[in-house]
Design an enzyme around this catalytic site. Sequence first.
Site, PDB file in Angstrom:
ATOM      1  N   ASN A 114       0.831  -1.200   0.000  1.00  0.00           N
ATOM      2  CA  ASN A 114       0.000   0.000   0.000  1.00  0.00           C
ATOM      3  C   ASN A 114       0.868   1.252   0.000  1.00  0.00           C
ATOM      4  O   ASN A 114       1.946   1.279   0.586  1.00  0.00           O
ATOM      5  CB  ASN A 114      -0.960  -0.004   1.198  1.00  0.00           C
ATOM      6  CG  ASN A 114      -0.421   0.787   2.375  1.00  0.00           C
ATOM      7  OD1 ASN A 114      -0.553   2.014   2.424  1.00  0.00           O
ATOM      8  ND2 ASN A 114       0.196   0.088   3.326  1.00  0.00           N
ATOM      9  N   MET A 116      -1.046   4.322   0.480  1.00  0.00           N
ATOM     10  CA  MET A 116      -2.251   5.125   0.662  1.00  0.00           C
ATOM     11  C   MET A 116      -1.921   6.586   0.960  1.00  0.00           C
ATOM     12  O   MET A 116      -2.579   7.496   0.471  1.00  0.00           O
ATOM     13  CB  MET A 116      -3.111   4.546   1.774  1.00  0.00           C
ATOM     14  CG  MET A 116      -3.516   3.080   1.582  1.00  0.00           C
ATOM     15  SD  MET A 116      -4.509   2.782   0.115  1.00  0.00           S
ATOM     16  CE  MET A 116      -6.060   3.500   0.592  1.00  0.00           C
ATOM     17  N   GLY A 117      -0.909   6.811   1.801  1.00  0.00           N
ATOM     18  CA  GLY A 117      -0.507   8.186   2.076  1.00  0.00           C
ATOM     19  C   GLY A 117      -1.387   8.906   3.084  1.00  0.00           C
ATOM     20  O   GLY A 117      -1.641  10.107   2.956  1.00  0.00           O
ATOM     21  N   PHE A 118      -1.846   8.178   4.115  1.00  0.00           N
ATOM     22  CA  PHE A 118      -2.643   8.793   5.186  1.00  0.00           C
ATOM     23  C   PHE A 118      -3.878   9.513   4.629  1.00  0.00           C
ATOM     24  O   PHE A 118      -4.159  10.668   4.984  1.00  0.00           O
ATOM     25  CB  PHE A 118      -1.810   9.795   6.000  1.00  0.00           C
ATOM     26  CG  PHE A 118      -0.715   9.201   6.836  1.00  0.00           C
ATOM     27  CD1 PHE A 118      -0.616   7.842   7.052  1.00  0.00           C
ATOM     28  CD2 PHE A 118       0.238  10.028   7.423  1.00  0.00           C
ATOM     29  CE1 PHE A 118       0.405   7.313   7.843  1.00  0.00           C
ATOM     30  CE2 PHE A 118       1.265   9.520   8.205  1.00  0.00           C
ATOM     31  CZ  PHE A 118       1.344   8.164   8.404  1.00  0.00           C
ATOM     32  N   SER A 181       5.496   5.130   8.780  1.00  0.00           N
ATOM     33  CA  SER A 181       4.937   4.807   7.471  1.00  0.00           C
ATOM     34  C   SER A 181       5.917   5.229   6.383  1.00  0.00           C
ATOM     35  O   SER A 181       6.499   6.317   6.452  1.00  0.00           O
ATOM     36  CB  SER A 181       3.601   5.529   7.260  1.00  0.00           C
ATOM     37  OG  SER A 181       3.192   5.419   5.910  1.00  0.00           O
ATOM     38  N   ASN A 183       5.045   5.995   3.391  1.00  0.00           N
ATOM     39  CA  ASN A 183       4.267   6.615   2.318  1.00  0.00           C
ATOM     40  C   ASN A 183       4.056   8.116   2.448  1.00  0.00           C
ATOM     41  O   ASN A 183       3.359   8.711   1.632  1.00  0.00           O
ATOM     42  CB  ASN A 183       2.896   5.922   2.228  1.00  0.00           C
ATOM     43  CG  ASN A 183       3.037   4.447   1.907  1.00  0.00           C
ATOM     44  OD1 ASN A 183       3.852   4.066   1.084  1.00  0.00           O
ATOM     45  ND2 ASN A 183       2.247   3.613   2.573  1.00  0.00           N
ATOM     46  N   THR A 184       4.630   8.727   3.470  1.00  0.00           N
ATOM     47  CA  THR A 184       4.625  10.176   3.604  1.00  0.00           C
ATOM     48  C   THR A 184       6.063  10.658   3.553  1.00  0.00           C
ATOM     49  O   THR A 184       6.872  10.250   4.388  1.00  0.00           O
ATOM     50  CB  THR A 184       3.970  10.615   4.932  1.00  0.00           C
ATOM     51  OG1 THR A 184       2.596  10.215   4.930  1.00  0.00           O
ATOM     52  CG2 THR A 184       4.063  12.116   5.125  1.00  0.00           C
ATOM     53  N   LYS A 215       4.953   3.991  17.223  1.00  0.00           N
ATOM     54  CA  LYS A 215       4.981   2.881  16.274  1.00  0.00           C
ATOM     55  C   LYS A 215       6.234   2.988  15.420  1.00  0.00           C
ATOM     56  O   LYS A 215       6.505   4.033  14.825  1.00  0.00           O
ATOM     57  CB  LYS A 215       3.734   2.904  15.387  1.00  0.00           C
ATOM     58  CG  LYS A 215       3.599   1.676  14.487  1.00  0.00           C
ATOM     59  CD  LYS A 215       2.230   1.617  13.842  1.00  0.00           C
ATOM     60  CE  LYS A 215       2.030   0.316  13.055  1.00  0.00           C
ATOM     61  NZ  LYS A 215       0.654   0.217  12.499  1.00  0.00           N
ATOM     62  N   THR A 243       5.443  -4.059  14.337  1.00  0.00           N
ATOM     63  CA  THR A 243       6.037  -3.006  13.541  1.00  0.00           C
ATOM     64  C   THR A 243       5.079  -2.522  12.470  1.00  0.00           C
ATOM     65  O   THR A 243       4.043  -3.140  12.228  1.00  0.00           O
ATOM     66  CB  THR A 243       7.307  -3.528  12.819  1.00  0.00           C
ATOM     67  OG1 THR A 243       6.900  -4.607  11.931  1.00  0.00           O
ATOM     68  CG2 THR A 243       8.339  -4.053  13.765  1.00  0.00           C
ATOM     69  N   ASN A 244       5.491  -1.440  11.797  1.00  0.00           N
ATOM     70  CA  ASN A 244       4.763  -0.934  10.645  1.00  0.00           C
ATOM     71  C   ASN A 244       5.111  -1.775   9.416  1.00  0.00           C
ATOM     72  O   ASN A 244       5.752  -2.824   9.535  1.00  0.00           O
ATOM     73  CB  ASN A 244       5.111   0.546  10.415  1.00  0.00           C
ATOM     74  CG  ASN A 244       3.954   1.342   9.830  1.00  0.00           C
ATOM     75  OD1 ASN A 244       3.248   0.872   8.948  1.00  0.00           O
ATOM     76  ND2 ASN A 244       3.764   2.554  10.330  1.00  0.00           N
ATOM     77  N   THR A 245       4.708  -1.320   8.252  1.00  0.00           N
ATOM     78  CA  THR A 245       5.018  -2.036   7.010  1.00  0.00           C
ATOM     79  C   THR A 245       6.494  -1.880   6.654  1.00  0.00           C
ATOM     80  O   THR A 245       7.188  -1.012   7.172  1.00  0.00           O
ATOM     81  CB  THR A 245       4.158  -1.502   5.859  1.00  0.00           C
ATOM     82  OG1 THR A 245       4.389  -0.090   5.707  1.00  0.00           O
ATOM     83  CG2 THR A 245       2.678  -1.734   6.132  1.00  0.00           C
TER      84      THR A 245
END
Length: 343
Positions: A114, A116-118, A181, A183-184, A215, A243-245
């Site tokens: 993913n 998604m970007g929050f 994340s 993605n940001t 996280k 953990t996160n991705t």
Amino acid sequence: MYRILFSLVFRHMDPERAHHLAFTVIRVLPKLGLRRTVSRFTLPRRDLSVRALGLTFPTPFGVAAGFDKNATAILGLGALGFGHIEVGTVTAVPQPGNPRPRLFRLIPDRAIVNRMGFNNKGVIAAAAKVSKARTARRRPVIGVNIGKSRVVEVADAVADYRVSARAAAPVADYLVVNVSSPNTPGLRDLQALDSLRPLLEAVKEEAGSTPLLVKIAPDLADDDILAIAELAVQLGLDGIIATNTTISRDGLTTDREVVEAAGAGGLSGAPLATRSLEVLRLLRSHVPSALCIVSVGGVETAEDVKARLDAGATLVQGYSAFIYRGPLWARAINRGLERLSAV
């Protein structure tokens, strides 16, 4: 039944569209007056409760952040058997997220990519939804996961997180700082100690008595993970979510062209299990026993959940396997934990 439905229908749909379709059904369960009826079928029949963060979790298994981004399906997810729902990630500034397509299945690996970007409607809207859900009887524990707004520069992140914490802390059962994340842009840079310390200090000040966790990413070196853990203990945080991705694509069995077509983003699901368990064991061997560790990444079965608990996790979360296991996933986990606890 669900596996047949997934094979015949959902796997051929755009993943984000399929998610929204399933999400709509989950969201309307309470509106149809079915929450209590469904809960009798899904929630633990024996005592699986866990006392953590000053709260009682009816089961150690919950939904990770990312599934209910806008806090609109809390009660429906609770009815499906999850003991806690972590909503978000929400940001101070509402944002649409990254361009579509931004969610991809790697079916042979039972994984998801993913970026998604929050995407969310903002912390103010989410806080109102959480506040309403808190009034329900026999509700799940509700966590709120906050992240950096995309339009805010990394240098201004502390003030941005303060806004989110100020809005979310009064209604959340616990609060999570997401700095992991992929993605940001620039977000993971906030995991560096010289950036993370003032950020966590500021959010802790805003959180007040609300339990606070951070996280972390699985891609950090072990020494960096331990440094963050030491910082969390020094600052008096209540826990760590691990953990996160991951941005790694090592060891995948999905065709390389399919993986490359999915592109950049965070990988979650079964391939993350080994590293997630490694990080859990590393953390538990170095932090006080009272510190809450929430383990997430590659969890699919009751045996997986028990393995995390045995390795020192206080609580366990899942997300990606929901797509492959279907709406009775949490029920299967709860029944499996009951069986394993009786052995």
